[in-house]
Design an enzyme around this catalytic site. Structure first.
Site, PDB file in Angstrom:
ATOM      1  N   SER A  25       4.142   3.890  -3.679  1.00 17.35           N
ATOM      2  CA  SER A  25       2.984   4.347  -2.895  1.00 17.35           C
ATOM      3  C   SER A  25       2.877   5.849  -3.105  1.00 17.35           C
ATOM      4  O   SER A  25       3.223   6.654  -2.266  1.00 17.35           O
ATOM      5  CB  SER A  25       3.124   3.973  -1.424  1.00 17.35           C
ATOM      6  OG  SER A  25       4.094   4.750  -0.774  1.00 17.35           O
ATOM      7  N   HIS A  80       5.935  -1.904  -0.138  1.00 19.74           N
ATOM      8  CA  HIS A  80       7.346  -2.123  -0.467  1.00 19.74           C
ATOM      9  C   HIS A  80       7.823  -3.540  -0.184  1.00 19.74           C
ATOM     10  O   HIS A  80       9.002  -3.843  -0.322  1.00 19.74           O
ATOM     11  CB  HIS A  80       8.225  -1.128   0.293  1.00 19.74           C
ATOM     12  CG  HIS A  80       8.012   0.293  -0.139  1.00 19.74           C
ATOM     13  ND1 HIS A  80       8.500   1.364   0.550  1.00 19.74           N
ATOM     14  CD2 HIS A  80       7.357   0.808  -1.211  1.00 19.74           C
ATOM     15  CE1 HIS A  80       8.160   2.488  -0.060  1.00 19.74           C
ATOM     16  NE2 HIS A  80       7.455   2.178  -1.128  1.00 19.74           N
ATOM     17  N   GLN A  96       4.405   0.773   6.280  1.00 17.54           N
ATOM     18  CA  GLN A  96       5.377   0.621   5.190  1.00 17.54           C
ATOM     19  C   GLN A  96       6.845   0.654   5.638  1.00 17.54           C
ATOM     20  O   GLN A  96       7.666  -0.062   5.088  1.00 17.54           O
ATOM     21  CB  GLN A  96       5.111   1.746   4.177  1.00 17.54           C
ATOM     22  CG  GLN A  96       5.966   1.756   2.942  1.00 17.54           C
ATOM     23  CD  GLN A  96       5.543   2.890   2.013  1.00 17.54           C
ATOM     24  OE1 GLN A  96       4.567   2.764   1.287  1.00 17.54           O
ATOM     25  NE2 GLN A  96       6.254   4.000   2.065  1.00 17.54           N
ATOM     26  N   GLU A  97       7.150   1.512   6.636  1.00 20.25           N
ATOM     27  CA  GLU A  97       8.567   1.718   6.960  1.00 20.25           C
ATOM     28  C   GLU A  97       8.813   1.880   8.453  1.00 20.25           C
ATOM     29  O   GLU A  97       8.107   2.622   9.130  1.00 20.25           O
ATOM     30  CB  GLU A  97       9.098   2.978   6.244  1.00 20.25           C
ATOM     31  CG  GLU A  97       8.824   2.939   4.755  1.00 20.25           C
ATOM     32  CD  GLU A  97       9.208   4.226   4.024  1.00 20.25           C
ATOM     33  OE1 GLU A  97       9.989   5.024   4.572  1.00 20.25           O
ATOM     34  OE2 GLU A  97       8.703   4.421   2.911  1.00 20.25           O
ATOM     35  N   GLU A 123      13.384  -1.004  -0.336  1.00 18.27           N
ATOM     36  CA  GLU A 123      14.312   0.011   0.139  1.00 18.27           C
ATOM     37  C   GLU A 123      15.450  -0.591   0.964  1.00 18.27           C
ATOM     38  O   GLU A 123      16.138   0.107   1.706  1.00 18.27           O
ATOM     39  CB  GLU A 123      13.551   1.092   0.917  1.00 18.27           C
ATOM     40  CG  GLU A 123      12.561   1.811  -0.002  1.00 18.27           C
ATOM     41  CD  GLU A 123      11.875   3.020   0.610  1.00 18.27           C
ATOM     42  OE1 GLU A 123      12.017   3.243   1.829  1.00 18.27           O
ATOM     43  OE2 GLU A 123      11.202   3.743  -0.139  1.00 18.27           O
ATOM     44  N   ASP A 164       6.990   5.349   8.871  1.00 20.18           N
ATOM     45  CA  ASP A 164       6.128   5.847   7.792  1.00 20.18           C
ATOM     46  C   ASP A 164       5.049   4.800   7.553  1.00 20.18           C
ATOM     47  O   ASP A 164       5.260   3.848   6.803  1.00 20.18           O
ATOM     48  CB  ASP A 164       6.922   6.095   6.498  1.00 20.18           C
ATOM     49  CG  ASP A 164       6.014   6.606   5.374  1.00 20.18           C
ATOM     50  OD1 ASP A 164       4.818   6.856   5.636  1.00 20.18           O
ATOM     51  OD2 ASP A 164       6.512   6.750   4.234  1.00 20.18           O
ATOM     52  N   GLU A 222       5.836   9.822   9.537  1.00 22.97           N
ATOM     53  CA  GLU A 222       5.496  10.373   8.227  1.00 22.97           C
ATOM     54  C   GLU A 222       4.134   9.828   7.797  1.00 22.97           C
ATOM     55  O   GLU A 222       3.821   8.661   8.061  1.00 22.97           O
ATOM     56  CB  GLU A 222       6.593   9.930   7.243  1.00 22.97           C
ATOM     57  CG  GLU A 222       6.392  10.366   5.817  1.00 22.97           C
ATOM     58  CD  GLU A 222       7.499   9.792   4.941  1.00 22.97           C
ATOM     59  OE1 GLU A 222       8.650   9.663   5.421  1.00 22.97           O
ATOM     60  OE2 GLU A 222       7.220   9.449   3.782  1.00 22.97           O
ATOM     61  N   ASP A 242       3.951  13.590   3.497  1.00 18.27           N
ATOM     62  CA  ASP A 242       4.483  13.129   2.207  1.00 18.27           C
ATOM     63  C   ASP A 242       3.346  13.201   1.184  1.00 18.27           C
ATOM     64  O   ASP A 242       3.204  14.193   0.466  1.00 18.27           O
ATOM     65  CB  ASP A 242       5.038  11.713   2.400  1.00 18.27           C
ATOM     66  CG  ASP A 242       5.409  11.011   1.100  1.00 18.27           C
ATOM     67  OD1 ASP A 242       5.446  11.667   0.049  1.00 18.27           O
ATOM     68  OD2 ASP A 242       5.661   9.784   1.128  1.00 18.27           O
ATOM     69  N   LYS A 287      10.327  15.210  -2.219  1.00 21.10           N
ATOM     70  CA  LYS A 287      10.763  14.261  -3.251  1.00 21.10           C
ATOM     71  C   LYS A 287      10.721  15.016  -4.577  1.00 21.10           C
ATOM     72  O   LYS A 287       9.633  15.414  -5.032  1.00 21.10           O
ATOM     73  CB  LYS A 287       9.791  13.088  -3.315  1.00 21.10           C
ATOM     74  CG  LYS A 287       9.738  12.210  -2.066  1.00 21.10           C
ATOM     75  CD  LYS A 287       8.509  11.307  -2.112  1.00 21.10           C
ATOM     76  CE  LYS A 287       8.626  10.108  -1.173  1.00 21.10           C
ATOM     77  NZ  LYS A 287       7.324   9.402  -1.022  1.00 21.10           N
ATOM     78  N   HIS A 324      14.331  10.004  -1.010  1.00 17.20           N
ATOM     79  CA  HIS A 324      14.389   9.142  -2.199  1.00 17.20           C
ATOM     80  C   HIS A 324      12.975   8.679  -2.564  1.00 17.20           C
ATOM     81  O   HIS A 324      12.002   9.044  -1.916  1.00 17.20           O
ATOM     82  CB  HIS A 324      15.266   7.926  -1.899  1.00 17.20           C
ATOM     83  CG  HIS A 324      14.685   7.007  -0.849  1.00 17.20           C
ATOM     84  ND1 HIS A 324      15.115   5.722  -0.649  1.00 17.20           N
ATOM     85  CD2 HIS A 324      13.691   7.206   0.066  1.00 17.20           C
ATOM     86  CE1 HIS A 324      14.412   5.176   0.323  1.00 17.20           C
ATOM     87  NE2 HIS A 324      13.559   6.046   0.777  1.00 17.20           N
ATOM     88  N   ARG A 325      12.858   7.821  -3.589  1.00 17.82           N
ATOM     89  CA  ARG A 325      11.655   7.047  -3.880  1.00 17.82           C
ATOM     90  C   ARG A 325      11.982   5.576  -3.695  1.00 17.82           C
ATOM     91  O   ARG A 325      13.146   5.189  -3.648  1.00 17.82           O
ATOM     92  CB  ARG A 325      11.166   7.271  -5.322  1.00 17.82           C
ATOM     93  CG  ARG A 325      10.810   8.694  -5.687  1.00 17.82           C
ATOM     94  CD  ARG A 325       9.864   9.358  -4.719  1.00 17.82           C
ATOM     95  NE  ARG A 325       8.576   8.729  -4.519  1.00 17.82           N
ATOM     96  CZ  ARG A 325       7.418   9.162  -4.985  1.00 17.82           C
ATOM     97  NH1 ARG A 325       7.386  10.259  -5.725  1.00 17.82           N
ATOM     98  NH2 ARG A 325       6.279   8.553  -4.704  1.00 17.82           N
ATOM     99  N   LYS A 362      15.958  10.875   4.074  1.00 20.32           N
ATOM    100  CA  LYS A 362      15.412   9.522   4.125  1.00 20.32           C
ATOM    101  C   LYS A 362      15.827   8.839   2.831  1.00 20.32           C
ATOM    102  O   LYS A 362      15.399   9.222   1.748  1.00 20.32           O
ATOM    103  CB  LYS A 362      13.887   9.603   4.239  1.00 20.32           C
ATOM    104  CG  LYS A 362      13.220   8.246   4.175  1.00 20.32           C
ATOM    105  CD  LYS A 362      11.749   8.353   4.513  1.00 20.32           C
ATOM    106  CE  LYS A 362      10.918   8.075   3.278  1.00 20.32           C
ATOM    107  NZ  LYS A 362       9.577   7.539   3.597  1.00 20.32           N
TER     108      LYS A 362
HETATM  109  P1  PGA Z   1       7.288   5.558  -2.720  1.00 24.87           P
HETATM  110  O1  PGA Z   1       7.176   5.555  -1.138  1.00 24.87           O
HETATM  111  O2  PGA Z   1       8.593   6.100  -3.149  1.00 24.87           O
HETATM  112  O3  PGA Z   1       7.063   4.119  -3.054  1.00 24.87           O
HETATM  113  O4  PGA Z   1       6.126   6.410  -3.194  1.00 24.87           O
HETATM  114  C1  PGA Z   1       8.029   6.195  -0.280  1.00 24.87           C
HETATM  115  C2  PGA Z   1       7.267   6.851   0.818  1.00 24.87           C
HETATM  116  O5  PGA Z   1       6.047   6.655   0.993  1.00 24.87           O
HETATM  117  O6  PGA Z   1       7.873   7.624   1.546  1.00 24.87           O
HETATM  118 ZN    ZN Z   2       6.016   8.250   2.719  1.00 26.07          ZN
END
Ligand code: PGA
Ligand code: ZN
Length: 423
Positions: free
Chosen positions: A40, A153, A161-162, A203, A240, A283, A310, A335, A363-364, A386
Site C-alpha cells: 500500500s 495486507h 489495514q492494521e 505482516e 493504521d 497512522e 506515512d 521507511k 518495516h514494509r 512498527k
Molecule cells: P506497505 O504498508 O509496506 O504495504 O506499503 C505498510 C503501511 O501502510 O504502513
Molecule cells: Zn501505513
C-alpha cells in the site's frame, strides 16, 4: 575504501524477488543489506525499479536493478570512503539523476547505501546502532505489533489495514515482547473459539473475516484483558487504516463495511473510535490527497492521540516540513525505501525531532530477514518501531535483534514506554 559492490536477487517475505547488496572494504569488512517492498505505497515514494516482463516473476523481476548495482552504482561507490555516508549517498543520487530515483531504482540505490553503512560499522567493530547513533544510543523503542491484518495486507473484508498493540507499560523491551506474544496467542484462542480463521496476513497478524474496526478492536481489547493486562495502561492500541487505499473521488469508501463516508464523516468515525477505545496512535487516518481532512482531524484531535503520517510524507523531508508548517499530524513514519538512501531517511528523522514531532521507524509489508531497521530505531532514539506481529520470521527477526541490543546495552538500556508517543 570500498573495494567491491555486488548485487543479487533474493526473495522477500511474499516470495517476490528483491535486491540484496554486499559491500566490501579494503580491510575485508563486509556489509550486506536486503531491500523491503510495500503493497500500500504512497504516490510520492521513490521508485522501486521492476523489470515489468510479465513472463518472468509476473513482472516483478529486479534484474535491471541488480544490474545497476553491479555496473553504474558500483562505479560510483568503488574507492569511496564508506564512512562518508552523506558523500556516498549524494553521489548515488547524482548518478541516478532523477528526482524519484526512477532511472537506476530506489531499490538498487538503497541496497548500496545500507550495505555501505553496515560495512563501515563492521570496519569499526561496532554494532550498527552504535556506529550510526553514537555512545548515547540506548533507547529501546516501543513496538507497535500488528496483530490483526486487513486492507491490502489480507484477503478479509476489513477496511482498515492494521490493528496494533503497543506495550507502553512494559519496563523493558524484552517484557514488551513477552506481553505482545501472550496477547497474540490469547487472541488466537479467542478467534478460534468464535469460529474465525487464524491464518495470518502479510505482516503476521490474524486476518479473520471481520468487517468493522469495532469488531477488530473488541477482539483485541478482550485479548489484552484475558492475557492479564490493562488496556490503556499496559497496552495502548494503534491503528493504521491506510486511508489512501480507500479514498476515491473525495469519499472514503468502506467496501467491507458497505458504507461510504465523506471526509468529515470519516473523521467523526475515527474520533469516535479514539474516544471509545484506548487508542494512542493512528497512522494515515486521512488519505495522502486529503490534506484538508488531515488538518481538520489534527486540530480536532488536538493532541489526544498521536497522528502519524506515512503515505502523506513518504519519508521525504520536504513533504514533512510542509506538513509540520501546516498542521498535518504530529508524527512521521520513516521507511528507508520510501526515500531510497540512509542519509535522506536520517534527514527526515532530524527534521521531525527538531520540530518536536515523534518518529516511528517502520518495516514494509514485504520484508526480508534483514534487521537494519531495528538498529535504526535505537540509533535515532526515536522510541517507536512498527515491525509487524509476533509471527513470521521476517517480523520477529527485528524483535530478536532488539532483544540482542537490549542485552548488549545491559543496565544502560532504557525502554521508551509511554513518553515516546506524541500527544
Ligand atoms: P506497505 O504498508 O509496506 O504495504 O506499503 C505498510 C503501511 O501502510 O504502513
Ligand atoms: Zn501505513
Amino acid at each position: 575504501a570500498i573495494t567491491s559492490v555486488t548485487g543479487r536477487r533474493v526473495l522477500d517475505s511474499r516470495g517476490n524477488p528483491t535486491v540484496e547488496v554486499d559491500v566490501e572494504l579494503a580491510d575485508g569488512s563486509l556489509g550486506r543489506a536486503a531491500v523491503p517492498s510495500g503493497a500500500s505505497t504512497g504516490a510520492r515514494e521513490a521508485v522501486e525499479l521492476r523489470d515489468g516482463d510479465p513472463a518472468r516473476w509476473h513482472g516483478k523481476g529486479v534484474d535491471r536493478a541488480v544490474q545497476h548495482v553491479d555496473t553504474e552504482l558500483a562505479a560510483v561507490a568503488l574507492g569511496r570512503d564508506a564512512e562518508d555516508q552523506a558523500g556516498l549517498d549524494a553521489a548515488l543520487i547524482a548518478a541516478d539523476g532523477t528526482p524519484t530515483k526512477a532511472r537506476l531504482g530506489a531499490n538498487a540505490i538503497l541496497g548500496v547505501s545500507l550495505a555501505a553503512a553496515k560495512a563501515a560499522a563492521a570496519a569499526h567493530r561496532l554494532p550498527l546502532y552504535r556506529w550510526l547513533g553514537g555512545a548515547d544510543a540506548r533507547l529501546l523503542p516501543v513496538p507497535m505489533m500488528n496483530i490483526v491484518n486487513g486492507g491490502a495486507h489480507a484477503d478479509n473484508p476489513l477496511d482498515f489495514q492494521e490493528f496494533m498493540i503497543a506495550p507502553i507499560g512494559a519496563a523493558t523491551f524484552a517484557e514488551a515482547v513477552r506481553m505482545g506474544s501472550e496477547i497474540f496467542h490469547t487472541l488466537r484462542r479467542d478467534l478460534l473459539a468464535a469460529g474465525h480463521s487464524t491464518g495470518v496476513g502479510d505482516e503476521g497478524g490474524f486476518a479473520p473475516d471481520l468487517r468493522t474496526a469495532e469488531e477488530a478492536l473488541d477482539f483485541v481489547v478482550a485479548a489484552v484483558e484475558r492475557a492479564g493486562y490493562r488496556p490503556g495502561t499496559d497496552i495502548g492500541l494503534v491503528m493504521d487504516p491506510a486511508s489512501s487505499e480507500f479514498f476515491r473521488d473525495g469519499v472514503y469508501d468502506y467496501a467491507g463495511e458497505g458504507v461510504r463516508r465523506t471526509p468529515a464523516e470519516h473523521a467523526d468515525h475515527l474520533i469516535k473510535l479514539i474516544d471509545a477505545y484506548p487508542v494512542v496512535s493512528v497512522e494515515d487516518p486521512m488519505a495522502e490527497d486529503d490534506l484538508d481532512g488531515w488538518r481538520d482531524l489534527t486540530a480536532r484531535v488536538g493532541g489526544r492521540c498521536q497522528l502519524t503520517g506515512d503515505d502523506v510524507f513518504c519519508t521525504d523531508e520536504a513533504l514533512l516540513r510542509e506538513g509540520i508548517a501546516t498542521g498535518v499530524g504530529n508524527s512521521v513514519l520513516v521507511k528507508v525505501n520510501q526515500i531510497g538512501t540512509l542519509t535522506e531517511a536520517l534527514g527526515t528523522v532530524g527534521a521531525a525531532h527538531r520540530a518536536g514531532w515523534t518518529v516511528v521507524i517502520s518495516h514494509r509489508s514485504g520484508e526480508t530477514e534483514d534487521t537494519t531497521i531495528a538498529d535504526l530505531a535505537v540509533a535515532t532514539g526515536c522510541g517507536q518501531i512498527k515491525t509487524g506481529s509476533l509471527s513470521r520470521s521476517d517480523r520477529t527477526a527485528k524483535y530478536n535483534q532488539l532483544l540482542r541490543i537490549e542485552e548488549e546495552l545491559g543496565s544502560t538500556a532504557q525502554y521508551a514506554g509511554t513518553s515516546a508517543l506524541a500527544r
